[in-house]
Write a protein that holds these residues in place. Structure first.
Motif, PDB file in Angstrom:
ATOM      1  N   UNK A 116     108.470 -17.248  64.082  1.00  0.00           N
ATOM      2  CA  UNK A 116     108.126 -15.955  63.207  1.00  0.00           C
ATOM      3  C   UNK A 116     109.123 -15.294  63.029  1.00  0.00           C
ATOM      4  N   UNK A 117     109.346 -14.012  63.425  1.00  0.00           N
ATOM      5  CA  UNK A 117     110.294 -13.034  63.196  1.00  0.00           C
ATOM      6  C   UNK A 117     110.975 -12.750  64.518  1.00  0.00           C
ATOM      7  N   UNK A 118     110.777 -13.534  65.694  1.00  0.00           N
ATOM      8  CA  UNK A 118     111.268 -13.603  66.672  1.00  0.00           C
ATOM      9  C   UNK A 118     112.291 -14.458  66.848  1.00  0.00           C
ATOM     10  N   UNK A 119     113.592 -14.073  67.231  1.00  0.00           N
ATOM     11  CA  UNK A 119     114.664 -14.802  67.577  1.00  0.00           C
ATOM     12  C   UNK A 119     115.558 -14.535  68.908  1.00  0.00           C
ATOM     13  N   UNK A 120     115.725 -15.695  69.793  1.00  0.00           N
ATOM     14  CA  UNK A 120     116.383 -15.224  71.138  1.00  0.00           C
ATOM     15  C   UNK A 120     117.451 -16.441  71.126  1.00  0.00           C
ATOM     16  N   UNK A 121     118.535 -16.235  71.972  1.00  0.00           N
ATOM     17  CA  UNK A 121     119.530 -17.124  71.937  1.00  0.00           C
ATOM     18  C   UNK A 121     119.481 -17.371  73.583  1.00  0.00           C
ATOM     19  N   UNK A 122     119.763 -18.729  73.958  1.00  0.00           N
ATOM     20  CA  UNK A 122     119.629 -19.195  75.434  1.00  0.00           C
ATOM     21  C   UNK A 122     120.751 -20.128  75.686  1.00  0.00           C
ATOM     22  N   UNK A 123     121.530 -19.649  76.728  1.00  0.00           N
ATOM     23  CA  UNK A 123     122.689 -20.653  77.008  1.00  0.00           C
ATOM     24  C   UNK A 123     122.346 -21.926  77.341  1.00  0.00           C
ATOM     25  N   UNK A 138     113.415 -12.106  79.868  1.00  0.00           N
ATOM     26  CA  UNK A 138     111.964 -12.227  79.613  1.00  0.00           C
ATOM     27  C   UNK A 138     111.673 -12.380  78.196  1.00  0.00           C
ATOM     28  N   UNK A 139     112.285 -11.693  77.421  1.00  0.00           N
ATOM     29  CA  UNK A 139     112.323 -11.990  75.897  1.00  0.00           C
ATOM     30  C   UNK A 139     112.428 -13.441  75.671  1.00  0.00           C
ATOM     31  N   UNK A 140     113.359 -14.004  76.106  1.00  0.00           N
ATOM     32  CA  UNK A 140     113.426 -15.389  75.877  1.00  0.00           C
ATOM     33  C   UNK A 140     112.329 -16.424  76.255  1.00  0.00           C
ATOM     34  N   UNK A 141     111.845 -15.886  77.386  1.00  0.00           N
ATOM     35  CA  UNK A 141     110.481 -16.764  77.882  1.00  0.00           C
ATOM     36  C   UNK A 141     109.328 -16.198  77.042  1.00  0.00           C
ATOM     37  N   UNK A 142     109.335 -15.032  76.560  1.00  0.00           N
ATOM     38  CA  UNK A 142     108.222 -14.583  75.445  1.00  0.00           C
ATOM     39  C   UNK A 142     108.200 -15.465  74.029  1.00  0.00           C
ATOM     40  N   UNK A 143     109.561 -15.704  73.763  1.00  0.00           N
ATOM     41  CA  UNK A 143     109.577 -16.346  72.279  1.00  0.00           C
ATOM     42  C   UNK A 143     109.502 -18.072  72.871  1.00  0.00           C
ATOM     43  N   UNK A 144     109.564 -18.608  73.853  1.00  0.00           N
ATOM     44  CA  UNK A 144     109.480 -19.878  74.197  1.00  0.00           C
ATOM     45  C   UNK A 144     107.748 -20.102  74.244  1.00  0.00           C
ATOM     46  N   UNK A 145     107.217 -18.840  74.973  1.00  0.00           N
ATOM     47  CA  UNK A 145     105.880 -19.099  75.148  1.00  0.00           C
ATOM     48  C   UNK A 145     105.034 -18.941  73.906  1.00  0.00           C
ATOM     49  N   UNK A 146     105.829 -18.166  72.765  1.00  0.00           N
ATOM     50  CA  UNK A 146     105.130 -18.146  71.436  1.00  0.00           C
ATOM     51  C   UNK A 146     104.904 -19.298  70.791  1.00  0.00           C
ATOM     52  N   UNK A 147     106.373 -20.124  70.923  1.00  0.00           N
ATOM     53  CA  UNK A 147     106.389 -21.583  70.467  1.00  0.00           C
ATOM     54  C   UNK A 147     105.443 -22.670  70.781  1.00  0.00           C
ATOM     55  N   UNK A 167     115.481  -9.684  67.580  1.00  0.00           N
ATOM     56  CA  UNK A 167     116.493 -10.409  68.354  1.00  0.00           C
ATOM     57  C   UNK A 167     116.357  -9.819  69.689  1.00  0.00           C
ATOM     58  N   UNK A 168     117.190 -10.784  70.650  1.00  0.00           N
ATOM     59  CA  UNK A 168     117.501 -10.172  71.910  1.00  0.00           C
ATOM     60  C   UNK A 168     118.124  -8.945  72.112  1.00  0.00           C
ATOM     61  N   UNK A 169     119.101  -8.753  71.201  1.00  0.00           N
ATOM     62  CA  UNK A 169     120.021  -7.602  71.437  1.00  0.00           C
ATOM     63  C   UNK A 169     119.009  -6.252  70.902  1.00  0.00           C
ATOM     64  N   UNK A 170     118.182  -6.467  70.015  1.00  0.00           N
ATOM     65  CA  UNK A 170     117.219  -5.459  69.671  1.00  0.00           C
ATOM     66  C   UNK A 170     116.415  -5.017  70.900  1.00  0.00           C
ATOM     67  N   UNK A 171     115.965  -5.991  71.294  1.00  0.00           N
ATOM     68  CA  UNK A 171     114.822  -5.704  72.547  1.00  0.00           C
ATOM     69  C   UNK A 171     115.397  -5.273  73.640  1.00  0.00           C
TER      70      UNK A 171
END
Length: 921
Positions: free
Chosen positions: A69-76, A106-115, A6-10
């Motif tokens: 996958x096992x990536x998870x991020x929250x975006x407002x 940046x992690x949100x952007x990484x998850x979107x790029x992976x999707x 999650x974003x919190x972990x990163x």
């Protein structure tokens, strides 16, 4: 246990790997009030922003949870810009973008790029007061790609290895702060020391040092050979020793200016708002102490409190203003610029007390913060958790509630900080005055010596007797009795002083050669004919004549008639003699002395002694230095020719090394193409001198990995020998780092075939260009994949990333060296001279380097530096030394094969160019 990243972990891993591990394992902690306030402000700001943008539409989504996958991020807010192109928005509760918020976005952007298989380049962060800021994500992606592989084993459950406790700047606000500090204190961990970094911890652990107590036994006082001014260095070993013994250790006696009227300053602020809301000023006039507080309710009131503060300073115009750290002084200058105040005189009155402590005074505390030092000297704070972070909590609570309790808490905290600074300043002053007699004080370079009044007198007398026993006491003798006063007051004391003896050289009576020169014909003032006189002018020059078999002293006498001017009544010597009036030695002597000093590195005293022993001519070291200086002035055009030829070369090696110029560090730079060499001297390591010489250079610059060369516009080739040497040293230092071994093996597999082709075919593009595909594959499969988590391996991967365009340039052009060994060989002479001389004189060093460049050029071209100086030639390339007569004959097997013997004799390599056989791939 968390099964997704999650974003919190990163964000937690970017703050501290141990924090991410504990969160991943589901452990709870004690959240700090500051974090809770920021989270509360974030929620309020998010609700306000979402109400402002209205209902979501087809292009705008709110409160989005992204999974891949096992990536998870929250975006407002997630805004769709085009097909598979999105722009994430993150709402925060601060006034400036922080590092944590950049990592989160940046992690949100990484998850979107992976999707959607398209990397985002920009995201948006909404700050307090509805400030919108676009953030570039490219730089943060590098951090994300390092964090994710480290988190995967914990998330997948394949690893339960708990990271070591490393205390850092994030610890005060972390929910696990109490647990980690308790673990560090139980183990007496090195990380308890404030200036201890993870890199230093690894370095000490390789030496078997794991605790502060063990570290304390490493301290050894440095014994300086000469008393030169050196920079202040903080020694962690000495801090550990102070903690273990409970003593205050002094590297030197601190110097602190003191006045009867003194002021002690402390400023509180909101950093992300640049709002300086509280100024505390304690004034001590003799024994009377008073305190002034200047409080601002809002940024609009800030200018008024600063006016009041400056007026108070003017009321005490003679007082010294003490503060701890550079923060207060910078704030004064910043606010003065903001409100157009004149504070030049006030800034001159400020004094940073921390400057008298860092690297000089070592208190038995773990950090040099005002809180730790204040508690050691007896200061107390009303609040048990008083700190700069807690003061932000109190200010935020006051802004939310306007409860006077929080304001009073801040005023008390600020006043107690000023009182702690007063006590600390008094303790430093006492140490400066009474270091020799105070209990609990120790010097690092010598044991403290104590004696009674009678003992002090005995020590003084014994030291005089010891000096009296010195072998040259007649020249430097001291008197054991008081010196008698001047008996005759009419005679000045200066006449009693010993006069300096002056010597004049006695010219040889017999000359090997006499040269008659023409007299002067016209007066230089009136341009009228001169009358010849019977008086003769003479000048004797002592020279050295060199022959095929050796050298000998040669005395030349110049003789000419004097001429007289009837108009000005002055007699004139011949012009040829006038040009020689300041010379006692000829060009042969100057060349011989220069050769001895520059090429053979002989000390000045040895040169003077050899001159006396070999030629029976006495001279001073100053005369020898003057001879070398004259030769440097003479051959300045020769160096200009070398520089011109150097710029025409297809490649130039550059390197630098540090030397000591009368106690201060300077840097010597070498520029060479393997045939021509020049040196330059600079006071710093800034590459300004490289830019001045090579700004218009169009060839290839061969250098090491010093970052100063990166700004040059020309093409570059980095030294692969430096890279391999660093990797090899890292393997020795980290023998059990498996990832580093695998990475080093991949580098070896890449470079070995290339260097084998270099050995077989030379530096030819047609033989080396085939390796470009292997280089591209190495970057694609090794460098860009993020396969290695080892910190040491990551440093080398970052180097490959940074110098991708200049690491393998030698395979694209002919005859470009792949290493900088030639530059190092040219610089080796300076390194050897540095060990012999220890330091250089500032005026003489540039002249020494000028002649050394010519000497190294002669060496690289296989020519004699001495013969070049004797020839009078200015161009080293044109100079052709006379062929030496053979004085040996060949014996053994080669004598029976003349052709093979000729090949062996003609195959001559410069020193250090022998190439060892490469290992097989």
């Amino acid at each position: 246990m968390t099964e997704t990243i999650t974003s919190e972990l990163v964000v937690a891993y970017s703050q501290c790997p141990r924090k991410a591990y504990l969160i991943c394992k589901g452990e709870g902690g004690d959240p700090h009030a500051f974090v809770e306030i920021i989270e509360r402000r974030t929620r309020v700001n998010r609700e306000r922003y979402l109400r402002a943008i209205g209902q979501p539409s087809g292009l705008v989504s709110t409160n989005v949870t992204l999974r891949s996958g096992n990536f998870e991020a929250s975006c407002d807010v997630l805004t769709k810009r085009s097909e598979n192109t999105y722009e994430p928005t993150l709402v925060v509760g601060t006034h400036k973008v922080t590092k944590d918020e950049r990592i989160n976005l940046a992690y949100i952007g990484h998850v979107i790029g992976d999707l959607y298989h398209r990397k985002l380049s920009v995201g948006i962060i909404v700050l307090e007061q509805n400030k919108i800021q676009k953030v570039k994500l490219e730089a943060s992606y590098k951090t994300i790609t390092k964090i994710i592989p480290a988190l995967q084993p914990w998330v997948n459950g394949t690893s339960n290895e708990e990271p070591a406790v490393i205390l850092n700047e994030h610890c005060p606000s972390c929910q696990f702060r109490h647990k980690c500090r308790a673990a560090a204190e139980q183990a007496d961990s090195l990380t308890l020391l404030d200036r201890m970094t993870p890199k230093l911890i690894r370095r000490f652990q390789r030496r078997g040092i794991f605790s502060v107590t063990q570290l304390s036994y490493l301290f050894r006082p440095n014994r300086m050979r000469r008393k030169h001014k050196t920079s202040t260095v903080f020694k962690l070993e000495l801090q550990a020793l102070a903690i273990r013994t409970g003593k205050i250790y002094l590297q030197s006696v601190p110097k602190i200016p003191r006045t009867e009227l003194a002021m002690f300053l402390d400023i509180e602020s909101l950093p992300d708002e640049d709002h300086y809301y509280l100024i505390g000023l304690t004034v001590r006039d003799g024994s009377h102490v008073s305190h002034h507080s200047f409080w601002s309710d809002s940024p609009e009131d800030e200018r008024q409190i600063w006016l009041q503060f400056l007026e108070t300073l003017q009321d005490y115009s003679d007082a010294r203003i003490y503060h701890y750290g550079v923060y207060e002084r910078r704030v004064i200058e910043k606010v003065a610029k903001r409100y157009d105040f004149r504070v030049e005189e006030i800034v001159k009155r400020t004094f940073n007390v921390a400057s008298t402590i860092y690297g000089i005074v070592y208190f038995p505390v773990r950090s040099n913060s005002l809180k730790d030092l204040g508690r050691f000297v007896g200061a107390t704070w009303t609040s048990p958790d008083a700190s700069g972070l807690q003061s932000l909590v109190w200010r935020y609570l006051w802004e939310e509630t306007h409860d006077p309790v929080w304001k009073q808490q801040l005023l008390t905290y600020n006043r107690e900080d000023c009182s702690a600074l007063l006590l600390l300043t008094d303790r430093i002053s006492a140490i400066a005055d009474q270091a020799e007699t105070m209990e609990g004080i120790a010097f690092t370079d010598r044991p403290k010596r104590q004696a009674t009044e009678v003992g002090t007198q005995l020590h003084t007398q014994f030291e005089k007797i010891i000096k009296f026993a010195h072998f040259d006491y007649r020249e430097k003798r001291i008197s054991l009795r008081p010196e008698p006063a001047n008996s005759d007051p009419s005679i000045p004391d200066t006449l009693h002083a010993k006069k300096r003896q002056i010597y004049r050289r006695i010219p040889p009576s017999k000359a090997n050669r006499t040269i008659h020169v023409r007299r002067r014909l016209k007066c230089p003032r009136h341009n009228r004919p001169l009358t010849k006189l019977d008086e003769i002018a003479e000048k004797v020059i002592i020279d050295i004549a060199f022959t095929r078999n050796g050298c000998r002293k040669h005395v030349i006498k110049y003789v000419g008639a004097k001429a007289y001017c009837k108009t000005c009544g002055v007699s004139y010597a011949p012009p040829a003699i006038l040009t020689l009036c300041k010379r006692s030695f000829g060009d042969g002597v100057r060349a011989w002395i220069t050769y001895q000093r520059i090429a053979l590195r002989q000390p000045w005293n040895a040169i003077v002694q050899m001159m006396d022993d070999m030629f029976e001519e006495s001279m001073t070291t100053g005369a020898a230095v003057y001879c070398v200086e004259c030769m440097a002035e003479k051959y300045a055009p020769a160096e200009a020719m070398l520089l011109q030829r150097l710029k025409q070369s297809p490649f130039i090696h550059v390197d630098e090394t540090k030397i000591n110029i009368q106690g201060s560090a300077h840097y010597v730079w070498v520029f060479t193409d393997g045939i021509h060499v020049i040196f330059r001297l600079s006071a710093t390591r800034e590459p300004t001198i490289v830019h001045a010489l090579l700004d218009d250079y169009t060839g290839v610059l061969v250098s090491d990995f010093y970052a100063g060369y990166d700004s040059l516009k020309c093409k570059q080739q980095k030294c692969l020998a430096h890279l391999l040497r660093d990797i090899n040293d890292a393997l020795w230092d980290n023998p059990f780092d498996g990832e580093l071994e695998r990475f080093a093996s991949r580098v070896k597999d890449l470079l070995l075939p290339i260097l084998q082709d270099v050995e077989q075919f030379g530096l030819k593009r047609r033989h080396l260009s085939k390796h470009k595909e292997r280089v591209d594959a190495f970057y694609r499969d090794v460098i860009d994949q993020g396969l290695y988590n080892s910190d040491v391996a990551q440093t080398f991967i970052a180097r490959f990333h940074r110098y991708k365009d200049s690491m393998f340039h030698f395979i694209d052009e002919d005859l470009i060296p792949w290493n900088n060994n030639t530059g190092e060989r040219a610089l080796r002479h300076v390194a050897v001279q540095r060990k012999i001389s220890y330091f250089f004189f500032k005026e003489f060093a540039p002249k020494h380097l000028l002649l050394l460049g010519i000497a190294q050029t002669c060496k690289f071209q296989g020519k004699s530096f001495l013969k070049f100086l004797l020839s009078g030639e200015m161009d080293v390339d044109i100079f052709r030394p006379r062929k030496r007569r053979r004085r040996t004959r060949l014996v053994g097997q080669l004598a029976q094969h003349p052709k093979r013997a000729s090949e062996e004799r003609n195959c001559v390599r410069p020193p250090g160019d022998a190439t060892p056989e490469l290992p097989s791939s």
